[in-house]
Design an enzyme around this catalytic site. Structure first.
Site, PDB file in Angstrom:
ATOM      1  N   CYS A   1      64.428  51.524  47.753  1.00 39.94           N
ATOM      2  CA  CYS A   1      64.686  50.635  49.002  1.00 39.94           C
ATOM      3  C   CYS A   1      63.749  51.365  50.025  1.00 39.94           C
ATOM      4  O   CYS A   1      63.992  52.586  50.519  1.00 39.94           O
ATOM      5  CB  CYS A   1      65.944  50.592  49.337  1.00 39.94           C
ATOM      6  SG  CYS A   1      66.291  50.319  51.083  1.00 39.94           S
TER       7      CYS A   1
ATOM      8  N   GLU B   1      40.459  52.362  42.973  1.00 39.68           N
ATOM      9  CA  GLU B   1      40.558  51.744  41.659  1.00 39.68           C
ATOM     10  C   GLU B   1      40.177  50.593  41.821  1.00 39.68           C
ATOM     11  O   GLU B   1      40.005  49.630  42.350  1.00 39.68           O
ATOM     12  CB  GLU B   1      42.094  51.700  41.675  1.00 39.68           C
ATOM     13  CG  GLU B   1      42.952  53.111  41.663  1.00 39.68           C
ATOM     14  CD  GLU B   1      44.327  52.916  41.551  1.00 39.68           C
ATOM     15  OE1 GLU B   1      44.705  51.853  40.597  1.00 39.68           O
ATOM     16  OE2 GLU B   1      45.255  53.543  42.358  1.00 39.68           O
TER      17      GLU B   1
ATOM     18  N   LYS C   1      48.702  49.567  28.460  1.00 36.79           N
ATOM     19  CA  LYS C   1      47.985  49.974  27.294  1.00 36.79           C
ATOM     20  C   LYS C   1      46.741  49.299  27.045  1.00 36.79           C
ATOM     21  O   LYS C   1      45.777  49.815  26.263  1.00 36.79           O
ATOM     22  CB  LYS C   1      49.019  50.250  26.058  1.00 36.79           C
ATOM     23  CG  LYS C   1      49.612  48.967  25.750  1.00 36.79           C
ATOM     24  CD  LYS C   1      50.516  49.441  24.322  1.00 36.79           C
ATOM     25  CE  LYS C   1      51.330  48.284  24.121  1.00 36.79           C
ATOM     26  NZ  LYS C   1      52.341  47.654  25.180  1.00 36.79           N
ATOM     27  N   PHE C   2      46.825  47.764  27.348  1.00 41.08           N
ATOM     28  CA  PHE C   2      45.535  47.213  27.071  1.00 41.08           C
ATOM     29  C   PHE C   2      44.644  46.962  28.262  1.00 41.08           C
ATOM     30  O   PHE C   2      43.557  46.179  28.268  1.00 41.08           O
ATOM     31  CB  PHE C   2      45.861  45.735  26.519  1.00 41.08           C
ATOM     32  CG  PHE C   2      46.899  45.765  25.487  1.00 41.08           C
ATOM     33  CD1 PHE C   2      46.174  46.390  24.281  1.00 41.08           C
ATOM     34  CD2 PHE C   2      48.225  45.284  25.248  1.00 41.08           C
ATOM     35  CE1 PHE C   2      46.918  46.576  23.128  1.00 41.08           C
ATOM     36  CE2 PHE C   2      48.626  45.344  24.301  1.00 41.08           C
ATOM     37  CZ  PHE C   2      48.150  46.080  23.005  1.00 41.08           C
TER      38      PHE C   2
ATOM     39  N   GLU D   1      49.867  51.996  46.213  1.00 36.49           N
ATOM     40  CA  GLU D   1      49.828  50.583  46.545  1.00 36.49           C
ATOM     41  C   GLU D   1      50.977  50.215  47.311  1.00 36.49           C
ATOM     42  O   GLU D   1      51.777  49.203  46.566  1.00 36.49           O
ATOM     43  CB  GLU D   1      49.409  49.575  45.056  1.00 36.49           C
ATOM     44  CG  GLU D   1      47.995  49.965  44.714  1.00 36.49           C
ATOM     45  CD  GLU D   1      47.523  48.951  43.801  1.00 36.49           C
ATOM     46  OE1 GLU D   1      48.489  48.357  42.981  1.00 36.49           O
ATOM     47  OE2 GLU D   1      46.493  48.580  43.558  1.00 36.49           O
TER      48      GLU D   1
HETATM   49  C1  GLA Z   1      46.345  49.440  40.667  1.00 41.22           C
HETATM   50  C2  GLA Z   1      47.526  50.480  40.416  1.00 41.22           C
HETATM   51  C3  GLA Z   1      47.392  51.099  39.340  1.00 41.22           C
HETATM   52  C4  GLA Z   1      47.335  50.099  38.127  1.00 41.22           C
HETATM   53  C5  GLA Z   1      46.265  49.387  38.195  1.00 41.22           C
HETATM   54  C6  GLA Z   1      46.078  48.240  37.199  1.00 41.22           C
HETATM   55  O1  GLA Z   1      45.428  49.676  40.966  1.00 41.22           O
HETATM   56  O2  GLA Z   1      47.513  51.316  41.500  1.00 41.22           O
HETATM   57  O3  GLA Z   1      48.363  52.181  39.092  1.00 41.22           O
HETATM   58  O4  GLA Z   1      48.560  49.739  37.727  1.00 41.22           O
HETATM   59  O5  GLA Z   1      46.619  48.551  39.440  1.00 41.22           O
HETATM   60  O6  GLA Z   1      45.316  47.216  37.405  1.00 41.22           O
END
Ligand code: GLA
Length: 664
Positions: free
Chosen positions: A115, A305, A354-355, A150
């Site tokens: 929360c 990312e 995992k994929f 995120e």
């Molecule tokens: C975001 C998150 C990561 C991962 C990727 C997968 O970038 O920050 O931890 O979950 O998405 O695409």
């Protein structure tokens, strides 16, 4: 000075060594060194491994990881590890877990299970952040702090009683008194008059549509509440390690968080972006978010990312065909990124991801993906001199989260089809296709240096914002359904465009949303251009009419108007290119380069990026000679770019350029 102490462009990705036995780590760092990885994001989801019991830390494994990284030339973007509270915390304090709008408390077993308003969560994150900062303050691998992960990805809001209390405190700060709140929320409608703050709740599930002003304040509050979580940790990091930059990874153009506010609170802007390989136009949509990232602080940013190939969270996760991972990485650099990093380094063996592709795939060094990783590392080293170089744009798009939240309130608008991202793309697409550089600006932002400002939609607009646009000496374009409400979501006196009326010289007599699949024809520059989704019955008071509707219910009415240098569109033409072309020409805005369809052109300092997003070779006529940094070739005149390939030219005769080191 770069964004971090690492020189050149950043290359690497999320590294989750705790998912692997230690003997694998040696191979990891050896391969990182081979690929030229210079930064790894570590410990993002490691709280339960770093603090297995309250106040009891196990830093040994992370010490060894940090040492290994450093010994192999890899800097750490070190997370404070607070993105997922550990099981002991939520079992001892179930109130840490978020509650949804229907009142269900969500359980442990995923991530971001917190929360945002929980004092227990806050105290625990601050304690861990301090322990991390004190542990690694002098570690030579530490190059950047990564707070949370995120934010708002899974948890944007919580409807528990603690959040309700927090919301009430926030509302007191905004409205001063309960009468102030009643006036702002228009509670005389539907009998919602409050007599005390403790009667006010978050917009939990109710029998019918919730007061849109309440929803709007809730959106503002939720963005602020998460920002407080970030700021609490940042304060500790700034105290213990004042020289280490702090970031949190953004999610491109995200509805939930006001990134103008958030970016001001961090040292480095970083973004995660996942253009869908199955969508042939995804590179255009993502370019807009890259331009936002660059504009947030008006300096380079980091693509922290992206996926090397397929993701794992779409219905169908299409891989990236050969060349696309490299091209997408170069695209981020082309739009001002000083790094192209990935989720993640080594493809996971277990768990929901995992994929998801990775720089080092399940198939190891024999896999296609690994060859791409090595090649990209080499390419990014060739582009090292691009790091830190500025981007110059003469066109700005206005983006305002308050207005966006108001516009997309459910269940109370003339049409639910007006979606801000689509309205932005309607302008950005043709600008991108024309090779015109674009910045984004917040309302009241600095407009010096721009020749054209486009507000695709400013549903919410204040008198101050109208004066700001009115004082802009260049060419202004305002999209439909603008100037409708004030910051409390109350309709301006006399209707739209409210405070923009004097500037635009028109009044909207009636909104005319169009049913799905229908068009309202109009004639623009001698051409028939249908409007879709939206039109307006305009009363023209002091403006020339550039286009009129032809046929349909609005036959003969004004569709597009101009007063001085201010153009207003009371509709959504299927293609705004004719309007845009004329405005750009009048403003003297030149494209970065003239390129064929599917080729993207951007410029950073003395470097010209030409990216061929098509699968076929294209020929580009280079206006200036230059050296392609990717191949070392000197190029001039007509030059071929193979399909899904790029040129990054250091121009031989750099033109005059403006630096954008300072912030606007
Ligand atoms: C975001 C998150 C990561 C991962 C990727 C997968 O970038 O920050 O931890 O979950 O998405 O695409």
């Amino acid at each position: 000075m770069g964004l971090t102490r690492v020189s050149g462009l950043l290359f690497g990705g999320d590294y989750n060594p705790e998912q692997w036995p230690e003997h694998v780590w040696d191979e990891d760092v050896r391969l990182m060194a081979e690929a030229g990885v210079n930064m790894a994001t570590v410990a993002v989801f490691s709280w339960s491994r770093l603090e297995p019991r309250p106040g009891e830390y196990d830093f040994g494994w992370l010490d060894r990881v940090m040492d290994l990284l450093h010994a192999n030339g890899v800097a750490a973007d070190l997370a404070t590890a607070t993105a997922t509270p550990p099981p002991w915390l939520v079992r001892e304090h179930p109130e840490v877990l978020p509650v949804d709008a229907a009142g269900t408390r969500l359980d442990f077993g995923s991530r971001q299970g917190y929360c945002p308003s929980s004092p227990v969560f806050h105290a625990a994150t601050v304690r861990l952040a301090r322990a991390m900062a004190e542990r690694y303050r002098d570690h030579p691998a530490l190059a950047m702090w990564h707070i949370g992960n995120e934010y708002a990805d899974h948890t944007l809001e919580c409807f528990c009683e603690e959040s309700a209390e927090h919301f009430r405190r926030w509302l007191r700060g905004r409205h001063g008194s309960i009468d102030g709140l009643n006036a702002a929320w228009g509670t005389s409608c539907w009998g919602q008059h409050y007599t005390a703050f403790d009667q006010v709740n978050p917009p939990r599930k109710a029998p019918g549509p919730v007061n849109p002003a309440q929803l709007l304040d809730w959106r503002r509050f939720c963005s602020d509440a998460l920002l407080e979580c970030f700021e609490l940790e940042r304060a500790v990091l700034r105290e213990v390690t004042p020289d280490v930059p702090v970031t949190t990874n953004f999610m491109s153009i995200l509805h939930g968080l006001d990134y103008w506010k958030w970016a001001a609170a961090e040292d480095v802007v970083s973004d995660d972006a996942y253009p869908d390989p199955a969508d042939p136009s995804s590179h255009v949509a993502v370019a807009l978010s890259y331009d936002l990232m660059r504009s947030l602080r008006r300096r380079p940013w980091i693509l922290l990312e992206q996926a090397s190939s397929a993701v794992s969270w779409r219905e169908v996760n299409v891989p990236k065909p050969p060349g696309m991972m490299r091209l997408h990485s170069l695209q981020a650099i082309a739009h001002g990124a000083d790094g192209a990093m990935f989720f993640q380094w080594r493809q996971a063996k277990y768990g929901p991801e995992k994929f998801h592709s990775a720089l080092l795939p399940h198939g190891g060094t024999a896999a296609r993906g690994w060859r791409d990783t090595l090649a990209l590392g080499a390419d990014l080293r060739r582009l090292a001199e691009v790091a830190g170089t500025p981007t110059e744009a003469h066109v700005a798009l206005v983006l305002d989260w308050d207005s966006w939240w108001g516009l997309e309130a459910p269940e109370s608008m003339p049409s639910n089809r007006l979606r801000l991202k689509e309205l932005m793309q309607a302008w950005y697409g043709p600008l991108h296709a024309a090779g015109v550089a674009v910045d984004l600006v917040p309302p009241l932002g600095d407009l010096s240096g721009y020749r054209v400002v486009i507000a695709p939609n400013l549903y919410m607009c204040t008198a101050e914002q109208a004066a700001w646009l009115g004082a802009f000496p260049g060419h202004l374009v305002v999209g439909p359904f603008s100037g409708v409400v004030d910051p409390d979501d109350q309709v301006h006196e006399g209707g739209a465009p409210g405070p923009l009326r004097g500037l635009l010289g028109v009044t909207v007599d009636e909104f005319w949303p169009l049913p799905d699949g229908t068009v309202q024809p109009l004639r623009l520059g001698g051409r028939a251009v249908p409007a879709r989704t939206w039109a307006e019955w305009l009363r023209v008071e002091d403006a020339e009419v550039l286009a009129r509707y032809e046929g349909g219910d609005l036959d003969g009415q004004a569709a597009i108007t101009r007063r001085g240098r201010a153009t207003y569109l009371g509709c959504l033409p299927e293609d705004v290119t004719p309007v845009l072309r004329e405005v750009l020409e009048a403003a003297g805005v030149e494209p970065v380069a003239t390129v064929p369809e599917g080729v993207e052109a951007t410029r950073r300092g003395d470097h010209l990026f030409l990216l061929n997003h098509t699968t076929d070779p294209v020929k580009v006529d280079l206006a200036e000679p230059g050296t392609d940094l990717l191949t070392g070739r000197d190029l001039n005149g007509l030059t071929e770019i193979p399909g899904r390939d790029a040129l990054v030219l250091r121009l031989a005769s750099p033109g005059t350029r403006r630096t954008n080191e300072g912030e606007r």
